[in-house]
Design an enzyme around this catalytic site. Structure first.
Site, PDB file in Angstrom:
ATOM      1  CB  CYS A   1      -0.905   0.008   1.230  1.00 44.38           C
ATOM      2  SG  CYS A   1      -1.876   1.535   1.340  1.00 44.38           S
TER       3      CYS A   1
ATOM      4  CB  CYS B   1      -2.017   4.761   4.421  1.00 42.23           C
ATOM      5  SG  CYS B   1      -3.501   4.157   3.594  1.00 42.23           S
ATOM      6  CB  SER B   2      -1.052   0.829   6.604  1.00 43.47           C
ATOM      7  OG  SER B   2      -2.111   1.607   7.146  1.00 43.47           O
ATOM      8  CB  CYS B   3      -4.963  -0.509   2.139  1.00 45.67           C
ATOM      9  SG  CYS B   3      -5.538   1.192   2.139  1.00 45.67           S
TER      10      CYS B   3
END
Lengths: 213, 118
Positions: free
Chosen positions: A107, A110-112
């Protein structure tokens, strides 16, 4: 942005204090309750994790009908095994490794991450370094992680709020006689992110022998 | 930090592959508050996500690479408080006033730190 952050001259408080203050206010407003927060944390620390994803992959390796449903509608097929989609939503896609293609998930913004099948992402997945290099130099990154995919084409999937990805690794050679539960033991978290490969059947046998001694 | 150093740290962080999801209790708390509020319909997950993307992008633009550990949850908390302020669910001034009354955290009960490598 500087205006927004320069409101107060006091030294920034510890995040622990800020969270505590925030939780107090939200409880007073009746918007959260502390016990429900405890339960949420327990769920994500203990109950939801890569073992969920491993069960999905092992089922797909052994059940052609399930596999078909998984590719048609991943979120629905995953929920079939008792793993409902998390708050991130239900848009999910399974990408399959083949003898010619290796898939890898990142991702970049961000951090999906597919929480319902892998739990919360590991620290390195959220780092600036991984998010940049997975795109700029995936082969070099895999080699640093000790993963050799030979001359395979590498496809990098950038997760977002619209879509999250789960890698289906290739079923290891020599695993033909293993049951679904035994197969699930071969499926590592990293093999479902694409930053690793599943364990070999021989390695599992060694580990099982060691545990029995 | 040099690019090479960041690469080495990444490989090391990956090799360690810690099983623990949160390294400090406050990270878990911040995580759970965001999820609970979303589940209660106070905001859509995409709104929170955009706020998080903004926080991380601002920090990285200012030159700070994210290691993905406590600094990540620091951004998470920043994203959450900014969104709650924008939605007038918890105003910034209201939060700051409460932070001041909460006081510093008590000293750790058990000074022996657990080794995360074990």
């Amino acid at each position: 942005m500087s205006e927004e952050h320069d409101h107060h001259n006091a030294p920034p408080s510890e995040p622990a204090q800020r969270v505590k203050a925030l939780e107090q206010l939200l409880v007073e407003k009746g918007l959260v309750n502390s016990q429900a927060l405890d339960e949420l944390i327990d769920t994500y620390e203990r109950r939801i994790g890569p073992r969920n994803g491993a069960r999905v992959i092992a089922r797909a390796w052994t059940d052609p009908e399930y596999r078909k449903r998984l590719f048609e509608n991943a979120a629905k097929a995953i929920e079939e095994l008792g793993f409902p989609p998390g708050p991130q939503g239900e848009h999910m896609m399974v990408v399959e490794n083949t003898p010619r293609t290796h898939n890898m998930v990142v991702c970049t913004l961000c951090s999906c991450y597919p929480w319902s099948v892998l739990g919360l992402p590991p620290v390195w997945y959220k780092s600036t370094a991984y998010r940049a290099r997975a795109v700029s130099d995936p082969r070099g990154l895999l080699s640093e992680f000790g993963v050799d995919v030979g001359g395979k084409e590498i496809r990098v999937w950038d997760s977002s709020s619209e879509m999250r990805y789960l890698v289906m690794p290739e079923r290891p050679a020599g695993s033909e006689s293993l049951s679904e539960d035994e197969l699930a033991e071969l499926v590592t978290r990293d093999s479902m992110i694409g930053t690793g490969l599943p364990k070999s059947a021989a390695r599992r046998a060694r580990e099982t022998n060691r545990a029995a001694k | 930090m040099s690019t090479k150093a960041a690469e080495n740290l990444l490989a090391a962080a990956h090799a360690m592959a810690p099983g623990a999801v949160f390294s400090e209790p406050w990270e878990a708390r911040a995580f759970a508050v965001a999820v609970a509020l979303c589940e209660a319909g106070q905001f859509r997950w995409t709104e929170f996500q955009q706020s998080l993307i903004d926080e991380i992008a601002a920090a990285e633009k200012a030159g700070g690479a994210t290691s993905g550990g406590a600094d990540y949850y620091y951004h998470w908390l920043g994203a959450l408080t900014r969104l709650l302020d924008a939605k007038t669910i918890v105003g910034r001034a209201e939060l700051e006033a409460r932070v001041a009354t909460v006081g510093p955290p008590p000293p750790p009960q058990n000074p022996q730190k657990q080794d995360p490598h074990q």
